[in-house]
Design an enzyme around this catalytic site. Structure first.
Site, short mmCIF file in Angstrom:
data_model
loop_
_atom_site.label_atom_id
_atom_site.label_comp_id
_atom_site.label_asym_id
_atom_site.label_seq_id
_atom_site.Cartn_x
_atom_site.Cartn_y
_atom_site.Cartn_z
N CYS A 1 21.98 -5.17 4.01
CA CYS A 1 23.23 -5.92 3.24
C CYS A 1 23.87 -6.95 4.18
O CYS A 1 24.32 -7.80 3.71
CB CYS A 1 23.91 -4.94 2.48
SG CYS A 1 25.17 -4.07 3.28
N LEU B 1 33.91 -2.32 -3.63
CA LEU B 1 34.33 -2.43 -2.34
C LEU B 1 33.89 -3.59 -1.69
O LEU B 1 32.87 -3.98 -1.70
CB LEU B 1 33.37 -1.18 -1.59
CG LEU B 1 33.69 0.24 -2.21
CD1 LEU B 1 32.89 1.23 -1.19
CD2 LEU B 1 35.27 0.52 -2.43
N SER C 1 29.10 -2.06 -7.63
CA SER C 1 28.77 -2.99 -6.61
C SER C 1 28.47 -4.43 -7.05
O SER C 1 28.32 -5.37 -6.19
CB SER C 1 27.20 -2.70 -6.20
OG SER C 1 26.28 -2.71 -7.06
N CYS D 1 26.27 4.21 5.34
CA CYS D 1 27.11 3.96 4.55
C CYS D 1 27.51 4.99 3.50
O CYS D 1 28.63 5.15 3.05
CB CYS D 1 26.58 2.69 3.89
SG CYS D 1 27.67 1.96 2.88
N ASP E 1 22.77 -1.59 -11.96
CA ASP E 1 22.71 -0.08 -11.95
C ASP E 1 24.17 0.89 -11.90
O ASP E 1 24.29 1.51 -12.98
CB ASP E 1 22.02 0.67 -10.68
CG ASP E 1 20.51 0.35 -10.68
OD1 ASP E 1 19.76 0.23 -11.91
OD2 ASP E 1 19.94 0.07 -9.56
N SER E 2 25.00 0.20 -11.34
CA SER E 2 26.37 0.70 -11.33
C SER E 2 27.08 0.26 -12.43
O SER E 2 27.93 1.09 -12.90
CB SER E 2 27.20 0.27 -9.92
OG SER E 2 27.09 -1.38 -9.88
N GLY F 1 26.11 -5.05 -9.27
CA GLY F 1 24.54 -4.94 -10.14
C GLY F 1 24.41 -4.12 -11.05
O GLY F 1 25.59 -3.60 -11.48
N GLY G 1 25.63 4.21 -9.21
CA GLY G 1 24.48 3.84 -9.83
C GLY G 1 23.38 4.50 -8.96
O GLY G 1 22.15 3.72 -9.24
#
EC number: 2.8.1.13
Length: 380
Positions: free
Chosen positions: A199, A32, A8, A101, A12-13, A10, A125
């Protein structure tokens, strides 16, 4: 395994992708592109899928040393998430776009494409864990860090999707540890703020955003007896349980605050009443799924816990399948041990047994614990 890491932009991912590489998998990163305005810039912790996020994901992939691609899913995202969000509000329901999503984009459209290209799994993530039981079946469980647990928004995943999903952060004790690991790996996103809010509404003005898409039609605010006690400038601005911003012209007889009990899109009415009228004794939904192996006999009542918000607390309950009234098929009926407040049609009820996510349903209807306070109606 050949793994597609959804990145993403971020922290975490990025760390999840790096851990997949450390585990010996053949990893490819993909970002994405979900926004139909890819040139927009991120503002603090609001928004996602911006050009800045794409660049952050690219830099992380470069540091990790994996191939990186951007896939345009913006049209699918608009149809399956954004348009669904608008239509649900137009129908007087309160949707959860993160659930849609995960259900229709990350673990349906993305996973389908990944599988068609020869990938064995999609890695994200999310803070959740997959546990293999004694029969070899995969189960979805809460993360070790309950404060960051995201199993609720993954409750829509099916057994087939769980079979091809990886959540490397599930056993991590805290988000602080993930940030420290990112810094140690040299990832520039180590201190990047977490995203929040919806988002695709980066300025946070959900009411204004919806007004541009569903229109603004003034209407009455009524009490449970049908008496007009105020006026609104658009029913889409209200959701069940709301207290602030009601702007009522007629005070309650007892002087106590009133809350939104119901939104009626057909008559364009917003119904308000006392807080105790929000109590829900039962909720049900015909759009249900099981996250892995279903109960041996779901038509027999079983003990569970139910959670109706991403950051809500689980509540003891019982659940079972029964024929949906006036419709074909079954509905998942959930009875909390203690009445729940502020439950709205359109929300998602996720059912747990211990730490395991058993399944979920989109709430179609609720039954009031005190029908006399909502005009004598048991269901709403």
């Amino acid at each position: 395994m050949k793994v597609l890491a959804a990145m993403s932009g971020g922290v975490d991912s990025a760390v999840a992708a790096a851990r997949a590489v450390d585990a010996g998998h053949d990893v490819v990163g993909v970002h994405l592109a979900l926004s139909r305005m890819p040139g927009t810039l991120r503002t603090g912790s609001r928004g996602c899928c911006t050009i800045e996020d794409s660049m952050d994901a690219q830099r992380a992939a470069n540091v990790i040393g994996i191939p990186y691609y951007v896939w345009d899913f913006s049209e699918r995202f608009k149809e399956d998430v954004v348009d669904d969000f608008v239509s649900e509000y137009r129908a007087g329901r309160t949707p959860n776009p993160c659930m849609r999503c995960n259900e229709r984009i990350k673990f349906a459209a993305l996973l389908d494409k990944a599988r068609s290209l020869g990938f064995d799994a999609v890695c994200t993530g999310h803070y959740a864990s997959i546990v293999v039981d004694e029969n070899g079946d995969r189960e979805l469980h809460r993360a070790a860090d309950w404060a960051k647990d995201q199993s609720y928004v993954l409750g829509v995943l099916t057994a087939e999707q769980l079979a091809h999903s990886m959540f490397p952060l599930g056993s991590t004790p805290s988000k602080a540890e993930v940030r420290a690991e990112a810094a140690a790996r040299g990832l520039s996103v180590a201190a990047k703020p977490d995203s929040h809010d919806i988002c695709f509404i980066p300025d946070g003005d959900t009411a204004g955003w919806l007004a541009d898409r569903v229109g603004v039609e003034p209407g009455p605010i009524v009490d449970a007896a049908g008496e007009v006690v105020g006026a609104h400038e658009g029913a889409h601005r209200f959701t069940v349980g709301q207290r602030r911003g009601l702007n009522l012209g007629v005070p309650a007889p007892d002087g106590r605050p009133r809350f939104v009990l119901e939104v009626r899109p057909v008559s364009n009415e917003v119904v308000v009443g006392p807080r105790e009228a929000l109590a829900v004794a039962e909720l049900a939904g015909s759009r249900y799924t099981w996250a892995g192996r279903p109960p041996a006999d779901a038509t027999t009542e079983f003990a569970c816990q139910v959670q109706i918000r991403a950051h809500g607390d689980p509540v003891d309950a019982t659940a079972r399948l029964r024929p949906a009234a006036g419709e074909e098929g079954d509905e998942l009926v959930i009875t909390p041990a203690v009445p729940l407040d502020g439950v709205a049609p359109g929300q998602t009820a996720v059912v747990y047994v211990g730490t395991r996510v058993l399944g979920q349903c989109t709430i179609d209807r609720t039954v009031s614990a005190v029908p006399a306070l909502v005009g004598g109606k048991a269901a709403r």
